[in-house]
Motif scaffolding. Structure first.
Motif: not given
Length: 375
Positions: A279-294
């Protein structure tokens, strides 16, 4: 509709990531006018630890943040649970896979005697691969099917014969809570929100987060629980601030005070369960913060890596990705906006409730067409 949910805890998200999705789904169901009750075991480990570490005030904070859910939780013990009363006149029952085998079986047996409601089992964990013996022991013979939070888990239930029907039901963001906030004063460059993880991603945390931010001298905050003293000491040595448990509804305001966040999935999801981002990437994208994934394999095509978020295949690439986002504000904004649009288009709790109701109606049509029920 009257809906009964059997889960571990609605009130506490202490080491209980499933509570994030449960709160969003429950809020959306109630907003549509359905009746809802969430049954939870009395003295569950998540709420017990929450109160032990943070006091009753943490429960009060939940009630204030989610007033619509404040009175929806009903505690029970297996000894005193009256299923005849709890499931009287319900239309849909969902039982989460953290529940005791005995409870899962008892509800199934109740369903075998009362055919008027639909009954689903909900799997949001990797135990179908990492503890298959325990999962195979669940008695699902009287269940209508399984809600699995990824194709690979759905297929596992079908190929192993644990269930006759299964549907993919990914987690999603509760956009009532997770949404962009106005720019706040920057507290640090990088933020990580995640629990320690039972050695399931320890080396990855060092390679992809702790060491890169130290080498780049990036101010970094880490939130989560169950970090051992040795790990906390390692963070201090690297100049990283460890801030402990963060109530999930406060995550958006924390994201708003940082430039970038990182998603580091646990090893079982990378190695055995492709396509499941948790669920964490969904929540980050919903907050419109840039995201880097391993690295994780988006086998189901939920996102567009490189446009919704960046992928870092090793520690050096993580350093480059973090530098790119922090130093290039236009690139950071472009990345965040693309991920946000993708999230709103397909991955909100409203989408998941639509999917759930579609499955419910599909089951009703199938149930009504059975020959022994024809009038």
């Amino acid at each position: 509709m009257r809906i009964a949910l059997f889960y571990h805890s609605l009130v506490s998200d202490w080491n209980n990531g499933n509570a994030h999705f449960l709160r969003g789904i429950a809020s959306e169901i109630m907003a549509r006018g359905h009746e809802l009750v969430v049954y939870v075991p009395r003295g569950g480990w998540s709420v017990t630890n929450l109160i032990q570490h943070y006091g009753e005030g943490a429960v009060t904070a939940f009630q204030q943040r989610y007033p619509e859910l404040a009175n929806q939780e009903q505690e029970y013990t297996l000894a005193d649970l009256d299923l005849e009363r709890a499931l009287d006149a319900v239309d849909l029952v969902i039982v989460h896979e953290w529940n005791a085998h005995e409870l899962v079986q008892r509800i199934g047996e109740h369903r075998s005697r009362h055919r008027g409601y639909r009954l689903l089992f909900h799997d949001t964990h990797h135990r179908s691969f990492t503890d298959s013996q325990s999962m195979a022991a669940y008695d699902l013979q009287h269940y209508d099917g399984v809600l699995a939070f990824g194709e690979v888990i759905r297929d596992r239930y079908l190929t192993e014969g644990w269930a006759q029907q299964a549907w993919v039901w990914h987690e999603a963001a509760d956009t009532r809570i997770f949404h962009p906030l106005d720019d706040r004063p920057r507290e640090a460059e990088v933020v990580w929100v995640g629990n320690w993880g039972d050695e399931e991603r320890t080396s990855e945390l060092y390679e992809f987060l702790f060491d890169p931010v130290m080498e780049e001298q990036l101010r970094t905050n880490v939130y989560g629980v169950r970090y051992p003293q040795q790990a906390q000491a390692q963070l201090r040595e690297r100049g990283i601030t460890y801030r402990g448990w963060l109530e999930n509804s406060r995550v958006p305001e924390v994201f708003a005070r940082h430039c970038v966040t990182v998603h580091i999935p646990r090893r079982p999801y990378v190695e055995a369960l492709p396509g499941i981002p948790t669920i964490r990437p969904f929540e980050a994208l919903a907050c419109k913060i840039p995201l880097v994934c391993t690295p994780w394999e988006d086998a189901e095509g939920l996102f567009t890596p490189g446009e919704d978020f960046l992928i870092a295949r090793n520690g050096e690439e993580m350093r480059r990705c973090l530098r790119e986002i922090i130093n290039d504000r236009d690139r950071a904004a472009e990345l965040a906006s693309h991920g946000y649009r993708t999230l709103l288009g397909a991955h909100t709790c409203a989408h998941r409730v639509d999917e759930l109701l579609s499955i419910y109606h599909e089951l009703n049509v199938s149930h009504e067409s059975q020959p022994h029920l024809r009038k």
